[in-house]
Design a protein around this motif. Structure first.
Motif, PDB file in Angstrom:
ATOM      1  N   HIS A 118       8.962  12.534  -5.901  1.00  0.00           N
ATOM      2  CA  HIS A 118       7.575  13.021  -5.868  1.00  0.00           C
ATOM      3  C   HIS A 118       6.886  12.925  -4.519  1.00  0.00           C
ATOM      4  N   GLY A 119       7.450  12.259  -3.549  1.00  0.00           N
ATOM      5  CA  GLY A 119       6.788  12.114  -2.254  1.00  0.00           C
ATOM      6  C   GLY A 119       7.750  12.307  -1.105  1.00  0.00           C
ATOM      7  N   ASP A 120       7.284  12.023   0.096  1.00  0.00           N
ATOM      8  CA  ASP A 120       8.141  12.252   1.262  1.00  0.00           C
ATOM      9  C   ASP A 120       7.998  11.188   2.339  1.00  0.00           C
ATOM     10  N   GLN A 121       7.387  10.037   1.977  1.00  0.00           N
ATOM     11  CA  GLN A 121       7.229   8.974   2.974  1.00  0.00           C
ATOM     12  C   GLN A 121       7.710   7.649   2.383  1.00  0.00           C
ATOM     13  N   PRO A 122       8.420   6.836   3.190  1.00  0.00           N
ATOM     14  CA  PRO A 122       8.863   5.532   2.679  1.00  0.00           C
ATOM     15  C   PRO A 122       7.732   4.511   2.697  1.00  0.00           C
ATOM     16  N   LEU A 123       7.929   3.398   2.027  1.00  0.00           N
ATOM     17  CA  LEU A 123       6.991   2.279   2.143  1.00  0.00           C
ATOM     18  C   LEU A 123       7.015   1.770   3.582  1.00  0.00           C
ATOM     19  N   ARG A 124       5.867   1.285   4.034  1.00  0.00           N
ATOM     20  CA  ARG A 124       5.822   0.709   5.374  1.00  0.00           C
ATOM     21  C   ARG A 124       6.558  -0.631   5.352  1.00  0.00           C
ATOM     22  N   GLU A 125       7.449  -0.814   6.311  1.00  0.00           N
ATOM     23  CA  GLU A 125       8.214  -2.069   6.353  1.00  0.00           C
ATOM     24  C   GLU A 125       7.702  -2.954   7.475  1.00  0.00           C
ATOM     25  N   TRP A 126       7.584  -4.248   7.182  1.00  0.00           N
ATOM     26  CA  TRP A 126       7.181  -5.226   8.194  1.00  0.00           C
ATOM     27  C   TRP A 126       8.406  -5.979   8.676  1.00  0.00           C
ATOM     28  N   ASP A 127       8.408  -6.344   9.967  1.00  0.00           N
ATOM     29  CA  ASP A 127       9.488  -7.191  10.474  1.00  0.00           C
ATOM     30  C   ASP A 127       9.435  -8.539   9.776  1.00  0.00           C
ATOM     31  N   CYS A 128      10.604  -9.080   9.454  1.00  0.00           N
ATOM     32  CA  CYS A 128      10.622 -10.417   8.847  1.00  0.00           C
ATOM     33  C   CYS A 128      11.783 -11.205   9.431  1.00  0.00           C
ATOM     34  N   ARG A 129      11.727 -12.530   9.255  1.00  0.00           N
ATOM     35  CA  ARG A 129      12.795 -13.390   9.764  1.00  0.00           C
ATOM     36  C   ARG A 129      12.813 -14.675   8.952  1.00  0.00           C
ATOM     37  N   LEU A 130      13.968 -15.344   8.970  1.00  0.00           N
ATOM     38  CA  LEU A 130      14.048 -16.686   8.400  1.00  0.00           C
ATOM     39  C   LEU A 130      13.862 -17.663   9.548  1.00  0.00           C
ATOM     40  N   HIS A 131      12.854 -18.524   9.435  1.00  0.00           N
ATOM     41  CA  HIS A 131      12.547 -19.459  10.503  1.00  0.00           C
ATOM     42  C   HIS A 131      12.465 -20.862   9.909  1.00  0.00           C
ATOM     43  N   ARG A 155       0.843  -1.205   0.000  1.00  0.00           N
ATOM     44  CA  ARG A 155       0.000   0.000   0.000  1.00  0.00           C
ATOM     45  C   ARG A 155       0.873   1.247   0.000  1.00  0.00           C
ATOM     46  N   CYS A 156       0.587   2.143  -0.910  1.00  0.00           N
ATOM     47  CA  CYS A 156       1.366   3.385  -1.017  1.00  0.00           C
ATOM     48  C   CYS A 156       1.182   4.223   0.252  1.00  0.00           C
ATOM     49  N   PRO A 157       2.276   4.780   0.796  1.00  0.00           N
ATOM     50  CA  PRO A 157       2.147   5.608   2.004  1.00  0.00           C
ATOM     51  C   PRO A 157       1.467   6.942   1.740  1.00  0.00           C
ATOM     52  N   HIS A 158       1.193   7.261   0.493  1.00  0.00           N
ATOM     53  CA  HIS A 158       0.519   8.527   0.197  1.00  0.00           C
ATOM     54  C   HIS A 158      -0.969   8.395   0.470  1.00  0.00           C
ATOM     55  N   GLN A 159      -1.681   7.630  -0.375  1.00  0.00           N
ATOM     56  CA  GLN A 159      -3.132   7.497  -0.172  1.00  0.00           C
ATOM     57  C   GLN A 159      -3.592   6.047  -0.262  1.00  0.00           C
ATOM     58  N   SER A 160      -2.671   5.149   0.068  1.00  0.00           N
ATOM     59  CA  SER A 160      -3.011   3.736   0.243  1.00  0.00           C
ATOM     60  C   SER A 160      -3.351   2.972  -1.033  1.00  0.00           C
ATOM     61  N   THR A 161      -2.956   3.468  -2.183  1.00  0.00           N
ATOM     62  CA  THR A 161      -3.148   2.685  -3.414  1.00  0.00           C
ATOM     63  C   THR A 161      -2.365   1.381  -3.312  1.00  0.00           C
ATOM     64  N   PRO A 218       1.021   3.897  -9.302  1.00  0.00           N
ATOM     65  CA  PRO A 218       0.293   4.325 -10.502  1.00  0.00           C
ATOM     66  C   PRO A 218      -0.629   5.512 -10.269  1.00  0.00           C
ATOM     67  N   ARG A 219      -0.922   5.840  -9.012  1.00  0.00           N
ATOM     68  CA  ARG A 219      -1.935   6.879  -8.786  1.00  0.00           C
ATOM     69  C   ARG A 219      -1.391   8.303  -8.947  1.00  0.00           C
ATOM     70  N   HIS A 220      -0.316   8.616  -8.231  1.00  0.00           N
ATOM     71  CA  HIS A 220       0.232   9.979  -8.350  1.00  0.00           C
ATOM     72  C   HIS A 220       1.736   9.975  -8.630  1.00  0.00           C
ATOM     73  N   GLY A 221       2.295   8.794  -8.854  1.00  0.00           N
ATOM     74  CA  GLY A 221       3.676   8.731  -9.314  1.00  0.00           C
ATOM     75  C   GLY A 221       4.761   8.778  -8.261  1.00  0.00           C
ATOM     76  N   TRP A 222       4.411   8.632  -6.975  1.00  0.00           N
ATOM     77  CA  TRP A 222       5.494   8.553  -5.990  1.00  0.00           C
ATOM     78  C   TRP A 222       6.379   7.360  -6.360  1.00  0.00           C
ATOM     79  N   GLN A 223       7.704   7.524  -6.186  1.00  0.00           N
ATOM     80  CA  GLN A 223       8.621   6.441  -6.541  1.00  0.00           C
ATOM     81  C   GLN A 223       9.391   5.969  -5.307  1.00  0.00           C
TER      82      GLN A 223
END
Ligand code: FES
Length: 210
Positions: free
Chosen positions: A189-202, A152-158, A173-178
Motif C-alpha cells: 500500500h505504500g512506497d516508503q520504508p520506516l525511518r531507521e535510527w543508528d543503534c549499537r550495543l555499548h 512514526r509512519c513515513p506516510h503522514q507521521s501517524t 492504522p491510518r491508511h494501512g501501509w504495511q
C-alpha cells in the motif's frame, strides 16, 4: 498520492506521465534538502493537509531540521502570507513531531546516544515498541543484529502503536501501509520504508542515536 491523482493517472496515463516527468526533471539540479523545502512550501500554498503531512515527513527523513522548515515557511511569507503559515504551523503542531519540540520551549540538544534498557527483554526474532526520551521506536532483535525504527509512519507521521504489530508485519492504522518489522521495508500500500535510527550495543546495553 491522493485518490484524485490516482484517478487522473489511470484516466490519462500519458498526460500525467508527462506531468510527473516534468516535476522530476525540475528538481534534478537541486540538492535533496532544497527540493524538499520547496515541496513543503508548495503544499502549504495549496493548503493540502494530507500533502503537507506527507512532504513534511519526507523532508525530515531526508535531512531537513524543524528549524530549517520553519525558516523556509517564513522566507516564503511574500507568497504564502501569514494565514497560510499559521495554518501550516497548526498542522505541524498537531503532528507532535519531536523535530518541532523547540517551538514548545523544549531545550535543544545535540544528537547523542540514548539507552534503550527495555530492549534487554526482547527475545531473538521479536519486535517491540519502546518509548525513549520523547520518541517511540520499534526495536527488532535480529539473529545477526538489532534494528531500531521510528514508530512514526513515513506516510503522514501517524504514531504506529504496538497493537499494529501482527506476526512480523506492522500495519499503520491510518491508511494501512504495511511494513516488515525486521527490515522496515514497506511491503504493501505504500512506497516508503520506516525511518531507521543508528543503534549499537555499548557495554551490554542497546543504544540508539538521534
Ligand atoms: S499515515 Fe497513512 S498509512 Fe500511515
Amino acid at each position: 498520492m491522493s485518490d484524485a491523482l490516482k484517478f487522473l493517472v489511470q484516466a490519462r496515463p500519458e498526460a500525467m506521465g508527462h506531468y510527473f516527468s516534468f516535476l522530476k526533471d525540475c528538481g534534478t539540479r537541486l540538492d535533496p534538502k532544497t527540493r524538499n523545502l520547496i515541496s513543503v512550501i508548495t503544499k502549504v500554498h495549496a493548503q493540502t493537509e494530507r500533502g503537507l503531512r506527507q512532504y513534511l515527513v519526507r523532508a525530515l527523513r531526508e535531512g531537513c531540521s524543524g528549524e530549517e522548515i520553519l525558516d523556509a515557511l517564513l522566507m516564503a511569507f511574500p507568497a504564502l502570507g501569514l494565514a497560510k503559515i499559521v495554518w501550516a504551523v497548526d498542522v505541524i503542531l498537531a503532528m507532535e513531531l519531536p523535530e518541532f519540540a523547540f517551538a514548545a520551549g523544549a531545550v535543544q540538544v545535540q544528537p547523542h546516544w540514548h539507552d534503550l534498557p527495555d530492549a534487554a527483554g526482547i527475545p531473538e526474532g521479536a519486535t517491540r515498541r519502546i518509548e525513549c526520551d520523547g520518541r517511540a521506536v520499534f526495536v527488532h532483535h535480529g539473529a545477526q543484529r538489532w534494528r531500531v525504527f521510528d514508530s512514526r509512519c513515513p506516510h503522514q507521521s501517524t504514531d504506529i502503536p504496538q497493537l499494529a504489530l501482527e506476526g512480523g508485519t506492522l500495519t499503520c492504522p491510518r491508511h494501512g501501509w504495511q511494513f516488515d518489522a525486521a527490515s522496515g521495508a514497506c511491503t504493501a500500500h505504500g512506497d516508503q520504508p520506516l525511518r531507521e535510527w543508528d543503534c549499537r550495543l555499548h557495554e551490554g546495553r542497546l543504544q540508539v542515536f538521534w
